[in-house]
Design a protein around this motif. Structure first.
Motif, short mmCIF file in Angstrom:
data_model
loop_
_atom_site.label_atom_id
_atom_site.label_comp_id
_atom_site.label_asym_id
_atom_site.label_seq_id
_atom_site.Cartn_x
_atom_site.Cartn_y
_atom_site.Cartn_z
N LYS A 1 0.89 -1.34 0.20
CA LYS A 1 -0.06 0.21 0.04
C LYS A 1 0.87 1.26 -0.13
O LYS A 1 0.76 2.18 -0.38
N THR A 2 1.97 0.92 0.53
CA THR A 2 2.93 2.45 0.99
C THR A 2 4.34 1.84 0.14
O THR A 2 4.97 0.93 0.25
N PRO A 3 4.97 2.86 -0.78
CA PRO A 3 6.03 2.70 -1.65
C PRO A 3 7.10 2.79 -0.49
O PRO A 3 8.06 3.69 -0.87
N ILE A 4 7.51 1.96 0.40
CA ILE A 4 8.64 2.06 1.28
C ILE A 4 9.22 0.59 1.25
O ILE A 4 8.43 -0.15 1.70
N CYS A 5 10.32 0.49 1.02
CA CYS A 5 11.23 -0.82 1.03
C CYS A 5 12.52 -0.84 1.76
O CYS A 5 13.07 0.18 1.76
N GLY A 6 12.74 -1.71 2.61
CA GLY A 6 14.03 -2.11 3.04
C GLY A 6 15.18 -2.19 2.39
O GLY A 6 15.14 -3.15 1.51
N MET A 7 16.15 -1.38 2.24
CA MET A 7 17.33 -1.62 1.73
C MET A 7 18.59 -1.40 2.38
O MET A 7 18.91 -0.57 2.81
N THR A 8 19.11 -2.75 2.38
CA THR A 8 20.21 -2.91 3.26
C THR A 8 21.26 -3.95 2.63
O THR A 8 20.76 -4.88 2.10
N MET A 9 22.42 -3.87 3.13
CA MET A 9 23.45 -4.93 2.49
C MET A 9 23.92 -5.93 3.68
O MET A 9 24.58 -6.76 3.62
N LYS A 10 23.58 -5.25 5.04
CA LYS A 10 24.08 -6.06 6.31
C LYS A 10 22.96 -7.39 6.50
O LYS A 10 21.97 -7.45 6.08
N ASP A 11 23.51 -8.34 6.94
CA ASP A 11 22.75 -9.39 7.24
C ASP A 11 22.12 -9.42 8.76
O ASP A 11 21.12 -10.02 9.07
N SER A 12 22.99 -8.80 9.64
CA SER A 12 22.35 -8.78 11.12
C SER A 12 22.64 -7.57 11.66
O SER A 12 23.82 -6.95 11.42
N ASP A 13 21.99 -7.11 12.97
CA ASP A 13 22.28 -6.02 13.63
C ASP A 13 22.98 -6.25 14.92
O ASP A 13 23.30 -5.53 15.67
N LYS A 14 23.31 -7.80 15.04
CA LYS A 14 23.90 -8.04 16.37
C LYS A 14 25.17 -7.47 16.61
O LYS A 14 25.46 -7.19 17.94
N PRO A 15 26.26 -7.46 16.04
CA PRO A 15 27.68 -6.50 16.54
C PRO A 15 27.25 -5.40 16.92
O PRO A 15 27.78 -4.98 17.64
N PHE A 16 26.48 -4.62 16.35
CA PHE A 16 26.08 -3.17 16.47
C PHE A 16 25.29 -3.21 17.90
O PHE A 16 25.52 -2.38 18.65
N LYS A 17 24.18 -3.97 18.05
CA LYS A 17 23.46 -4.10 19.42
C LYS A 17 24.54 -4.74 20.46
O LYS A 17 24.37 -4.02 21.74
N LYS A 18 25.15 -5.42 20.38
CA LYS A 18 26.27 -5.94 21.37
C LYS A 18 27.43 -4.98 21.83
O LYS A 18 27.24 -4.69 23.01
N ALA A 19 27.74 -4.33 20.74
CA ALA A 19 28.70 -3.04 21.21
C ALA A 19 27.91 -1.92 21.91
O ALA A 19 28.45 -1.22 22.87
N ALA A 20 26.82 -1.69 21.66
CA ALA A 20 26.00 -0.69 22.10
C ALA A 20 25.57 -1.01 23.48
O ALA A 20 25.69 -0.16 24.48
N HIS A 21 25.09 -2.24 23.70
CA HIS A 21 24.69 -2.68 25.10
C HIS A 21 25.86 -2.75 26.10
O HIS A 21 25.88 -2.64 27.36
N LYS A 22 27.08 -3.21 25.51
CA LYS A 22 28.22 -3.21 26.43
C LYS A 22 28.54 -1.72 26.72
O LYS A 22 29.10 -1.60 27.88
N ARG A 23 28.59 -0.80 25.84
CA ARG A 23 28.86 0.70 26.50
C ARG A 23 27.87 1.16 27.31
O ARG A 23 28.27 1.72 28.39
N ALA A 24 26.86 0.75 27.38
CA ALA A 24 25.72 1.16 28.26
C ALA A 24 26.06 0.35 29.66
O ALA A 24 25.83 0.93 30.83
#
Length: 75
Positions: free
Chosen positions: A7-30
């Motif tokens: 219904k809405t012309p919005i599509c996800g465009m990414t080349m990464k497989d996972s957010d796990k390394p980003f989330k892991k680093a952010a939670h470690k800093r917190a």
């Protein structure tokens, strides 16, 4: 399915497989910042102070022209 169109012309465009390394680093800093503070006298840090969710590697939703890309409008 008879109504399997976007219904809405919005599509996800990414080349990464996972957010796990980003989330892991952010939670470690917190966790490190939380453990370094004395919570009896100081306020805890804000939830979003250590990892910008809009700067995550998999953050990539884009508007597209549905007349130029009709095949993307199919689900």
């Amino acid at each position: 399915m008879s109504r399997s169109y976007r219904k809405t012309p919005i599509c996800g465009m990414t080349m990464k497989d996972s957010d796990k390394p980003f989330k892991k680093a952010a939670h470690k800093r917190a966790r490190r910042a939380l453990n370094a503070r004395d919570l009896t006298t100081e306020e805890p840090p804000a939830d979003k102070a250590f990892g910008n969710p809009w700067g995550a590697p998999k953050d990539g939703k884009r508007w597209f022209n549905k007349k130029s890309w009709p095949e993307i409008m199919r689900k």
